[in-house]
Write an enzyme that holds these catalytic residues in place. Structure first.
Site, PDB file in Angstrom:
ATOM      1  N   ARG A  85       0.859  -1.173   0.000  1.00 31.30           N
ATOM      2  CA  ARG A  85       0.000   0.000   0.000  1.00 31.30           C
ATOM      3  C   ARG A  85       0.897   1.225   0.000  1.00 31.30           C
ATOM      4  O   ARG A  85       1.989   1.220   0.572  1.00 31.30           O
ATOM      5  CB  ARG A  85      -0.937   0.023   1.216  1.00 31.30           C
ATOM      6  CG  ARG A  85      -2.126  -0.910   1.084  1.00 31.30           C
ATOM      7  CD  ARG A  85      -3.106  -0.407   0.030  1.00 31.30           C
ATOM      8  NE  ARG A  85      -4.295  -1.250  -0.087  1.00 31.30           N
ATOM      9  CZ  ARG A  85      -4.489  -2.140  -1.034  1.00 31.30           C
ATOM     10  NH1 ARG A  85      -3.541  -2.370  -1.935  1.00 31.30           N
ATOM     11  NH2 ARG A  85      -5.616  -2.822  -1.090  1.00 31.30           N
ATOM     12  N   GLU A 141      -2.456   8.061  -3.717  1.00 32.67           N
ATOM     13  CA  GLU A 141      -2.964   7.542  -4.979  1.00 32.67           C
ATOM     14  C   GLU A 141      -4.391   8.018  -5.253  1.00 32.67           C
ATOM     15  O   GLU A 141      -5.227   8.007  -4.327  1.00 32.67           O
ATOM     16  CB  GLU A 141      -2.921   6.003  -4.891  1.00 32.67           C
ATOM     17  CG  GLU A 141      -3.151   5.273  -6.171  1.00 32.67           C
ATOM     18  CD  GLU A 141      -2.891   3.771  -6.018  1.00 32.67           C
ATOM     19  OE1 GLU A 141      -3.662   2.997  -6.596  1.00 32.67           O
ATOM     20  OE2 GLU A 141      -1.924   3.383  -5.329  1.00 32.67           O
ATOM     21  N   HIS A 158      -0.529   0.919 -10.489  1.00 33.15           N
ATOM     22  CA  HIS A 158      -1.205  -0.083  -9.666  1.00 33.15           C
ATOM     23  C   HIS A 158      -1.628  -1.288 -10.516  1.00 33.15           C
ATOM     24  O   HIS A 158      -2.806  -1.652 -10.576  1.00 33.15           O
ATOM     25  CB  HIS A 158      -2.416   0.523  -8.954  1.00 33.15           C
ATOM     26  CG  HIS A 158      -2.755  -0.183  -7.675  1.00 33.15           C
ATOM     27  ND1 HIS A 158      -3.106   0.470  -6.523  1.00 33.15           N
ATOM     28  CD2 HIS A 158      -2.787  -1.506  -7.353  1.00 33.15           C
ATOM     29  CE1 HIS A 158      -3.355  -0.403  -5.562  1.00 33.15           C
ATOM     30  NE2 HIS A 158      -3.169  -1.612  -6.054  1.00 33.15           N
TER      31      HIS A 158
END
Length: 316
Positions: free
Chosen positions: A236, A265, A283
């Protein structure tokens, strides 16, 4: 009829499995808005959310008696859902472990190779039209074979990365974990993250996002890394202190980095985008059709088991 909401478009192979319900598939690809989050809890019996759909404590507080009884998350990470608040509201939360393991490990290896061998920088060089041709000292990078990898978090994904590194590249394996693991290959456990960071050539973040892992890799950890060390993050974004990483890359205190996730993000700082010694992916961890189908089917299985009065396979 039972009402089910899927918050983002998913492959038809997934949505077609949810027969016999009043199904709504939201066409928007961005996360649920504040209004939509509250409507999801109050208007549907089951919701299949994913990354960014922020079912926070505040959202649950605004819907004290939700119609929704299950949030079947699409993905293994569920830090966008306040699981404690969900439980207090009588809402079951599930996820999709296992389906994402190999795909995410493959992206870690992609980033390791791209960062160590300067592949992103080289590709941009060729595209620029200014490449003069090969010569012996051009774009020298780090040879991964036989080096040491340090994995932060040795769960399913961490172990899948370690297997690839050990068996595929002959790398020594070190790991930072709360408990010692029984593994089929040699691996050294560290209880001190900074100590491990100073002993490895590649440091890979593979921990879940949580309050306990927030900025786990911070300035002091980055300072402990070797000058030729590479940082890889497929966990993450906020596991890494982004500002500290940018400073370390700007000052060339580490060899490079490869990132698939970002602290804020989808915002990626201009200072990070301007650097040549970092590989930036959007991602892509589980971005393979068969993987996304498997994830979706796991989420559907969780919903269908719950609606049938059975225990879902993957309660968090």
């Amino acid at each position: 009829m039972t009402k089910v909401l899927i918050t983002r478009p998913l492959p038809e192979a997934v949505t077609s499995r949810l027969g016999g319900v009043d199904l709504t598939v939201r066409s928007e690809t961005l996360p649920l808005t504040a209004t939509e989050l509250r409507a999801a809890l109050s208007e549907y019996d089951a919701v299949l959310p994913t990354l960014g759909d922020a079912f926070s404590a505040e959202v649950f507080a605004d819907v004290p008696a939700p119609r929704c009884r299950i949030l079947a998350n699409f993905g293994v990470g569920y830090n966008h859902i306040d699981a404690t608040a969900a439980k207090a509201a009588g809402v079951t939360v599930t996820n999709t472990p296992g389906a994402v393991t190999d795909a995410t490990a493959d992206i870690a290896m992609t980033l390791m190779l791209m960062s160590a061998r300067r592949a992103g920088e080289g590709e941009r060089f060729v595209r620029s039209g200014t490449w003069p041709g090969w010569h012996p000292t051009q774009m020298l990078g780090l040879h991964l074979t036989g080096k040491t990898v340090g994995i932060v978090g040795m769960g399913r994904i961490g172990q899948a990365i370690a297997r690839r590194c050990h068996y595929g590249f002959g790398m020594d394996v070190a790991y930072f974990s709360r408990s010692e693991k029984t593994l089929a290959y040699p691996a050294q456990q560290y209880s001190d993250l900074k100590q491990m960071a100073g002993q490895v050539d590649v440091l890979v973040a593979a921990v879940p996002g949580s309050a306990q892992t927030y900025h786990l890799i911070d300035g002091p950890v980055l300072d402990a890394m070797r000058p030729n060390g590479h940082l890889i993050n497929i966990s993450r974004g906020d596991v890494v202190e982004e500002a500290a990483l940018i400073a370390a890359l700007q000052d060339r205190r580490i060899g490079g980095a490869g990132l698939d996730v970002y602290e804020f993000e989808p915002k990626v700082p201009a200072a990070l985008r301007a650097l040549d010694n970092v590989v930036l992916l959007p991602h892509l961890g589980t971005s393979a059709l068969e993987v996304r189908i498997e994830m979706g089917l796991m989420a559907v299985d969780n919903i269908q088991a719950f609606l049938a009065g059975k225990a879902p396979p993957n309660v968090v």
